[in-house]
Scaffold this active site. Structure first.
Site, PDB file in Angstrom:
ATOM      1  N   ASP A  99       4.218  28.110 -25.422  1.00  0.00           N
ATOM      2  CA  ASP A  99       5.357  27.981 -26.148  1.00  0.00           C
ATOM      3  C   ASP A  99       4.921  28.206 -27.701  1.00  0.00           C
ATOM      4  O   ASP A  99       4.260  27.439 -28.414  1.00  0.00           O
ATOM      5  CB  ASP A  99       5.845  26.353 -26.031  1.00  0.00           C
ATOM      6  CG  ASP A  99       6.503  26.198 -25.001  1.00  0.00           C
ATOM      7  OD1 ASP A  99       7.828  26.372 -24.866  1.00  0.00           O
ATOM      8  OD2 ASP A  99       5.927  25.431 -23.906  1.00  0.00           O
ATOM      9  N   ARG A 107       1.635  26.179 -29.913  1.00  0.00           N
ATOM     10  CA  ARG A 107       0.300  25.826 -29.454  1.00  0.00           C
ATOM     11  C   ARG A 107      -1.050  26.383 -29.939  1.00  0.00           C
ATOM     12  O   ARG A 107      -1.845  25.822 -29.816  1.00  0.00           O
ATOM     13  CB  ARG A 107       0.375  26.264 -27.763  1.00  0.00           C
ATOM     14  CG  ARG A 107       1.617  25.600 -27.084  1.00  0.00           C
ATOM     15  CD  ARG A 107       2.062  24.068 -27.286  1.00  0.00           C
ATOM     16  NE  ARG A 107       3.219  24.002 -26.662  1.00  0.00           N
ATOM     17  CZ  ARG A 107       4.084  22.877 -26.869  1.00  0.00           C
ATOM     18  NH1 ARG A 107       3.960  22.309 -27.906  1.00  0.00           N
ATOM     19  NH2 ARG A 107       5.077  22.757 -26.307  1.00  0.00           N
ATOM     20  N   LYS A 202      15.842  30.344 -24.610  1.00  0.00           N
ATOM     21  CA  LYS A 202      16.080  28.924 -24.225  1.00  0.00           C
ATOM     22  C   LYS A 202      16.830  28.028 -25.183  1.00  0.00           C
ATOM     23  O   LYS A 202      17.143  28.713 -26.275  1.00  0.00           O
ATOM     24  CB  LYS A 202      14.747  28.181 -23.887  1.00  0.00           C
ATOM     25  CG  LYS A 202      13.843  28.111 -25.212  1.00  0.00           C
ATOM     26  CD  LYS A 202      12.587  27.647 -24.798  1.00  0.00           C
ATOM     27  CE  LYS A 202      11.754  27.589 -26.137  1.00  0.00           C
ATOM     28  NZ  LYS A 202      10.388  27.181 -25.931  1.00  0.00           N
ATOM     29  N   HIS A 215      12.907  15.442 -23.656  1.00  0.00           N
ATOM     30  CA  HIS A 215      11.757  14.964 -23.140  1.00  0.00           C
ATOM     31  C   HIS A 215      11.762  13.392 -22.894  1.00  0.00           C
ATOM     32  O   HIS A 215      10.706  13.133 -22.184  1.00  0.00           O
ATOM     33  CB  HIS A 215      10.566  15.348 -24.301  1.00  0.00           C
ATOM     34  CG  HIS A 215      10.356  16.699 -24.609  1.00  0.00           C
ATOM     35  ND1 HIS A 215      11.280  17.535 -25.023  1.00  0.00           N
ATOM     36  CD2 HIS A 215       9.320  17.531 -24.081  1.00  0.00           C
ATOM     37  CE1 HIS A 215      10.877  18.788 -25.268  1.00  0.00           C
ATOM     38  NE2 HIS A 215       9.539  18.881 -24.627  1.00  0.00           N
ATOM     39  N   ASP A 285      13.348  24.234 -17.495  1.00  0.00           N
ATOM     40  CA  ASP A 285      12.577  23.469 -18.653  1.00  0.00           C
ATOM     41  C   ASP A 285      11.519  22.655 -17.619  1.00  0.00           C
ATOM     42  O   ASP A 285      11.652  22.591 -16.605  1.00  0.00           O
ATOM     43  CB  ASP A 285      13.236  22.593 -19.449  1.00  0.00           C
ATOM     44  CG  ASP A 285      12.735  22.541 -20.838  1.00  0.00           C
ATOM     45  OD1 ASP A 285      11.504  22.790 -20.802  1.00  0.00           O
ATOM     46  OD2 ASP A 285      13.193  22.223 -21.862  1.00  0.00           O
TER      47      ASP A 285
END
Length: 362
Positions: A99, A107, A202, A215, A285
């Protein structure tokens, strides 16, 4: 199939590979996270890649459960060694994903010696698609140099709710104007393609209006979601520039009264494939987000995702961690087929789409 037999295929040209038996096809449908800055033959991920239990991996800089940095990323040279080692084990080309949207979602961070990338919000404010394309190409060049061939970007969520905790508040949307989102996303796609890196739109069918974060738990956009959130997908899919689409864990009772998008046949197959005409790879996801795990066990999650029409099941293995997850998930897919719950043709369809995508890997 034994490790030696799988490794014997390493000398075969890419995608010639072993016969497409059920276990092999099931493994290609899994993309997983793992722990480690380096790998050895004794590591579970090394075994799983070599045995074809996974078709791809995803890299993270931090370990959520351990609450510490350095999960897979320390510096550029270390990442190059890690990705090269993983690819050398794989019987087929391995998806190595990350990502790396820019801004708050990177990242590979400047503090660790990587080039910084602007956020989608900043890029959208430029009103200059050429500049966005250049920034994405620079990003893609960096990723390719690190051995990463798939970026889970761009985010094409429309900034319906600027305070949305997972999107607007993090600067992950290009704009509140869906056409402007599409314009900038297309430039971003082109930039990554110029660098030889695959991309992923996305979060379908739109996360930008959400008032909570999937999340952390159940995320219902039934009241806040707008039809205009599909506009970027309509425009970009019509131009046939999309490698992959990621489905979200958002629940929208107007589109499906029973399941979140990632586990919904109405949204994944009927809407994305049927109405919008997408023929490429669909990835879920992270199936370990609490919006899913708070309600479904592993077997139910896999069954629903397959029935929905997902091609790749993403398990970040970071919000939760199980070194044997690839073995378990592959076994679930095989069992569902052998028990007659999921037809083998459903798995083969996904396998064939994934092989087409892997033909693009560099």
């Amino acid at each position: 199939m034994s490790l030696c037999l799988w490794l014997s295929f390493l000398a075969v040209p890419a995608l010639a590979g072993p016969p497409a038996d059920l276990e092999h096809m099931a493994g290609q449908m899994l993309l997983v996270g793992f722990r480690g800055l380096e790998i050895s033959g004794d590591d579970p991920i090394a075994r799983d890649v070599a045995l074809g239990r996974v078709g791809g991996v995803v890299l993270f800089d931090s370990d959520v459960l351990l609450k510490q940095p350095g999960r897979n990323i320390k510096n550029p040279e270390q990442v190059r060694r890690l990705t090269a080692a993983l690819k050398a084990l794989a019987p087929l080309p391995l998806i190595v994903a990350v990502d790396q949207e820019g801004g708050r979602v990177q990242r590979f961070k400047a503090r660790d010696g990587f080039a910084d990338t602007p956020s989608a919000a900043e890029m959208g404010s430029w009103n200059d698609p050429g500049r966005v394309r250049g920034a994405a190409e620079a990003l893609g060049d960096m990723l390719r140099g690190l051995g990463v061939n798939m970026d889970f970007a761009p985010c094409v969520d429309v900034n319906v709710n600027p305070k949305s905790p997972a999107i607007g508040a993090l600067g992950r949307s290009f704009s509140s104007d869906p056409e402007r989102v599409a314009l900038n996303a297309e430039a971003f796609l082109r930039g990554l393609a110029d660098a030889g890196v695959l991309s992923c739109l996305k979060h379908f069918p739109g996360h930008g209006s959400a008032t909570s974060d999937s999340h952390l738990g159940f995320t219902d956009v039934s009241v806040t979601w707008r039809e205009a959130e599909l506009t970027p997908y309509r425009l970009l899919l019509a131009r046939d520039r999309v490698d992959m689409v990621m489905t979200a864990h958002v629940f929208n009772s107007n589109l499906d009264p029973d399941y979140p998008a990632s586990l919904s046949r109405r949204i994944t197959t009927d809407l994305l494939r049927g109405e919008l005409g997408f023929t490429g790879v669909i990835v879920t996801d992270d199936l370990q987000m609490r919006a899913v795990t708070g309600k479904y066990d592993l077997e139910t999650t896999v069954r629903l995702a397959l029935d929905a029409g997902a091609d790749i099941l993403l398990f970040g293995n970071n919000l939760a961690y199980d070194p044997d997850l690839p073995t378990k998930a592959q076994a679930v897919i095989v069992k569902l087929v052998r028990d007659g719950v999921i037809p083998e043709s459903r798995v083969r369809e996904s396998y064939e789409r994934i092989m087409v995508l892997k033909n693009k890997l560099q």
